[in-house]
Design an enzyme around this catalytic site. Structure first.
Site, PDB file in Angstrom:
ATOM      1  CE  LYS A  13    -120.603  69.435  21.782  1.00 30.88           C
ATOM      2  NZ  LYS A  13    -122.420  70.184  21.572  1.00 30.88           N
ATOM      3  NE  ARG A 156    -129.903  64.644  25.996  1.00 32.37           N
ATOM      4  CZ  ARG A 156    -127.836  65.567  25.362  1.00 32.37           C
ATOM      5  NH1 ARG A 156    -127.505  64.449  24.480  1.00 32.37           N
ATOM      6  NH2 ARG A 156    -128.247  66.575  25.777  1.00 32.37           N
ATOM      7  NE  ARG A 167    -129.095  70.656  25.838  1.00 34.08           N
ATOM      8  CZ  ARG A 167    -129.391  69.271  24.716  1.00 34.08           C
ATOM      9  NH1 ARG A 167    -130.402  69.249  25.002  1.00 34.08           N
ATOM     10  NH2 ARG A 167    -127.982  69.195  24.610  1.00 34.08           N
TER      11      ARG A 167
HETATM   12  P1  AMP Z   1    -124.350  67.255  26.248  1.00 36.23           P
HETATM   13  O1  AMP Z   1    -124.504  65.842  26.587  1.00 36.23           O
HETATM   14  O2  AMP Z   1    -122.913  67.665  25.927  1.00 36.23           O
HETATM   15  O3  AMP Z   1    -125.136  67.653  25.520  1.00 36.23           O
HETATM   16  O4  AMP Z   1    -124.929  67.919  27.490  1.00 36.23           O
HETATM   17  C1  AMP Z   1    -125.568  67.748  28.471  1.00 36.23           C
HETATM   18  C2  AMP Z   1    -126.393  68.610  29.223  1.00 36.23           C
HETATM   19  O5  AMP Z   1    -124.821  67.734  30.718  1.00 36.23           O
HETATM   20  C3  AMP Z   1    -125.742  69.405  28.965  1.00 36.23           C
HETATM   21  O6  AMP Z   1    -127.032  70.888  29.148  1.00 36.23           O
HETATM   22  C4  AMP Z   1    -125.610  70.383  30.306  1.00 36.23           C
HETATM   23  O7  AMP Z   1    -126.572  70.726  31.368  1.00 36.23           O
HETATM   24  C5  AMP Z   1    -124.430  69.356  31.080  1.00 36.23           C
HETATM   25  N1  AMP Z   1    -123.250  69.319  30.837  1.00 36.23           N
HETATM   26  C6  AMP Z   1    -122.231  68.338  30.067  1.00 36.23           C
HETATM   27  N2  AMP Z   1    -121.482  68.880  29.954  1.00 36.23           N
HETATM   28  C7  AMP Z   1    -121.167  70.076  30.885  1.00 36.23           C
HETATM   29  C8  AMP Z   1    -120.053  70.874  30.891  1.00 36.23           C
HETATM   30  N3  AMP Z   1    -119.015  70.929  30.671  1.00 36.23           N
HETATM   31  N4  AMP Z   1    -120.323  72.214  31.658  1.00 36.23           N
HETATM   32  C9  AMP Z   1    -121.578  72.290  32.351  1.00 36.23           C
HETATM   33  N5  AMP Z   1    -122.412  71.680  32.044  1.00 36.23           N
HETATM   34  C10 AMP Z   1    -122.280  70.381  31.584  1.00 36.23           C
END
Ligand code: AMP
Length: 210
Positions: A13, A156, A167
């Site tokens: 994404k 990360r 996840r």
């Molecule tokens: P990402 O970088 O988008 O994979 O986000 C990393 C982490 O941030 C996720 O695994 C969640 O713990 C948190 N996170 C990011 N966006 C959201 C969202 N819209 N709702 C809840 N948690 C989020």
């Protein structure tokens, strides 16, 4: 154009958000990046989010809804935006609707669980500017160093294999139902994201026009 990118963690994404951002000159908004930035700065919100993120769980809806509500009011969103990683639950999608935010297109990038696990284990990120790399598919010019800002690249904590499984489970249980939510509105387009990035980009650009 107001866009949402859906897809499992590691589906690509962020990469597609960057491409669309270049093409349409609209900001890519990643709640994950904003939360990581808050964590790095040690803000109250960052501290609150840390335990959820490190465990591969979702941060509570009210926190991310608050972040997005504020971000979408910024002047650079006037001509459109790309949401990368938001919404991730039905209540988050409903909150967007309640804010009166019109969404034109939702692009769902589909990648198998096996491929996701391989992609995430090789992912490296820059905590300073948010750029992402992959040790094999998108290596930086100098190993361990961000091409964009020169900061050190890290893995990360939530990309470690044991957290990735959590996840993915969270994604299938809480985020995947959004496909039906947006399909019912007639704005969902599914893009196959399994192969080369350039192919996924071509399909994504096509899906914006369909
Ligand atoms: P990402 O970088 O988008 O994979 O986000 C990393 C982490 O941030 C996720 O695994 C969640 O713990 C948190 N996170 C990011 N966006 C959201 C969202 N819209 N709702 C809840 N948690 C989020």
């Amino acid at each position: 154009m107001n866009l949402i990118l859906l897809g499992a963690p590691g589906a690509g994404k962020g990469t597609q958000a960057e491409k669309i951002c270049e093409k349409l000159s609209i900001p890519a908004i990643s709640t994950g990046n904003m939360l990581r930035e808050a964590m790095a700065n040690g803000t109250e919100m960052g501290l609150k989010a840390k335990s959820f993120i490190d465990a591969g769980k979702l941060v509570p809806d009210e926190v991310v809804i608050g972040i997005i509500r504020e971000r979408l009011q910024a002047a650079d969103c006037k001509n459109g935006f790309i949401l990368d990683g938001f919404p991730r639950t039905i209540p988050q999608a409903e909150a967007l609707d309640e804010m009166g935010v019109r969404i034109d297109r939702v692009i769902d990038i589909e990648v198998s669980n096996e491929k996701i696990a391989a992609r995430l284990s090789g992912r490296r990120v820059c905590l300073k500017c948010g750029a992402t790399y992959h040790v094999e598919y998108k290596a930086p010019k100098t190993e361990g160093v961000c091409d964009a800002c020169g900061d050190t690249l890290v893995q990360r904590k939530d990309d470690m294999p044991e957290t990735v499984l959590d996840r993915l489970k969270t994604y299938h249980e809480q985020t995947e139902p959004l496909k039906d939510y947006y399909a019912a509105k007639g704005i969902l387009r599914v893009v196959e994201g399994q192969e080369a990035v350039a192919d996924t980009t071509a399909r994504t650009m096509q899906a914006l026009e369909d």
